[in-house]
Motif scaffolding. Sequence first.
Motif, PDB file in Angstrom:
ATOM      1  N   LEU A  76       0.855  -1.181   0.000  1.00 27.05           N
ATOM      2  CA  LEU A  76       0.000   0.000   0.000  1.00 27.05           C
ATOM      3  C   LEU A  76       0.893   1.233   0.000  1.00 27.05           C
ATOM      4  N   THR A  77       0.377   2.310  -0.549  1.00 24.14           N
ATOM      5  CA  THR A  77       1.078   3.588  -0.487  1.00 24.14           C
ATOM      6  C   THR A  77       0.092   4.666  -0.049  1.00 24.14           C
ATOM      7  N   ASP A  78       0.631   5.720   0.580  1.00 21.39           N
ATOM      8  CA  ASP A  78      -0.240   6.843   0.879  1.00 21.39           C
ATOM      9  C   ASP A  78      -0.379   7.697  -0.379  1.00 21.39           C
ATOM     10  N   LEU A  79      -1.051   8.821  -0.258  1.00 25.47           N
ATOM     11  CA  LEU A  79      -1.342   9.632  -1.448  1.00 25.47           C
ATOM     12  C   LEU A  79      -0.101  10.328  -2.007  1.00 25.47           C
ATOM     13  N   ASP A  80       0.998  10.290  -1.257  1.00 31.57           N
ATOM     14  CA  ASP A  80       2.256  10.855  -1.737  1.00 31.57           C
ATOM     15  C   ASP A  80       3.215   9.784  -2.247  1.00 31.57           C
ATOM     16  N   GLY A  81       2.753   8.534  -2.229  1.00 30.02           N
ATOM     17  CA  GLY A  81       3.585   7.439  -2.716  1.00 30.02           C
ATOM     18  C   GLY A  81       4.443   6.771  -1.664  1.00 30.02           C
ATOM     19  N   THR A  82       4.328   7.197  -0.400  1.00 32.43           N
ATOM     20  CA  THR A  82       5.103   6.579   0.683  1.00 32.43           C
ATOM     21  C   THR A  82       4.474   5.246   1.073  1.00 32.43           C
ATOM     22  N   PRO A  83       5.282   4.191   1.242  1.00 33.67           N
ATOM     23  CA  PRO A  83       4.717   2.881   1.603  1.00 33.67           C
ATOM     24  C   PRO A  83       3.956   2.919   2.924  1.00 33.67           C
ATOM     25  N   PRO A 151      -6.324   8.369   7.616  1.00 33.10           N
ATOM     26  CA  PRO A 151      -5.445   8.149   6.471  1.00 33.10           C
ATOM     27  C   PRO A 151      -6.098   7.277   5.404  1.00 33.10           C
ATOM     28  N   VAL A 152      -5.746   7.547   4.162  1.00 35.42           N
ATOM     29  CA  VAL A 152      -6.252   6.783   3.027  1.00 35.42           C
ATOM     30  C   VAL A 152      -5.065   6.253   2.239  1.00 35.42           C
TER      31      VAL A 152
END
Length: 207
Positions: A76-83, A151-152
């Motif tokens: 999974l990643t957050d909306l900034d691409g961080t795992p 968080p999404v």
Amino acid sequence: MEKETAPPAGWRRIPRALAILLIAAAGIAIVYLATRPLGGEPQPSFFVIGSAAPGVQIGEIAPGTTQAPPSPQLELTDLDGTPVALRDFAGKPLWIIFWKTACEPCEAEAPAVAAAYAAHRAAGLVLLGIDVWDSAAVIHDYVAQHELAYPVAVDPSAAFMGAYGVWGAPTHYFIGPDGIIRHRYFGPMNSDLLERSLEAILPASGP
């Protein structure tokens, strides 16, 4: 040579009638699968991509948690691409909602979801939204517009969707601090259903 006899007029209508019955039966079966009780709760209809899959069963280890076998494909990643890893929430009650931006049932349950999270956040409740159908840019705009307080994450490969047997939105999983699935629900939830479901993973408030 005998002349071939044409079938009676009614004979030609039999296959068509059977086809109509089969189509009707298939439609009823899809509706049943999408609305049948799962996890001990009555299910309203919800956004269906295919049909409701059995999913991960109550009492099983939740995929992606510390207690589950390592699975590199569950990313999974957050909306900034961080795992983002479910292992980061080890030891905490975890509530996962699989949803999408263009989902009326998701919109309908949003106020109840926000209220439930606000009420139990101080008790350590972690709420994670997982969107597997939209781009990060679309989700980011949606989160900002609706002022979501939780968080999404994005499931770019749909691996989490497959691991949890998700075929519709919203789909809820309630995971205890021990990584065990304590409850699940396919479809939108109201405040009463949410409170009863969260009781299965939150610390007891009584003496």
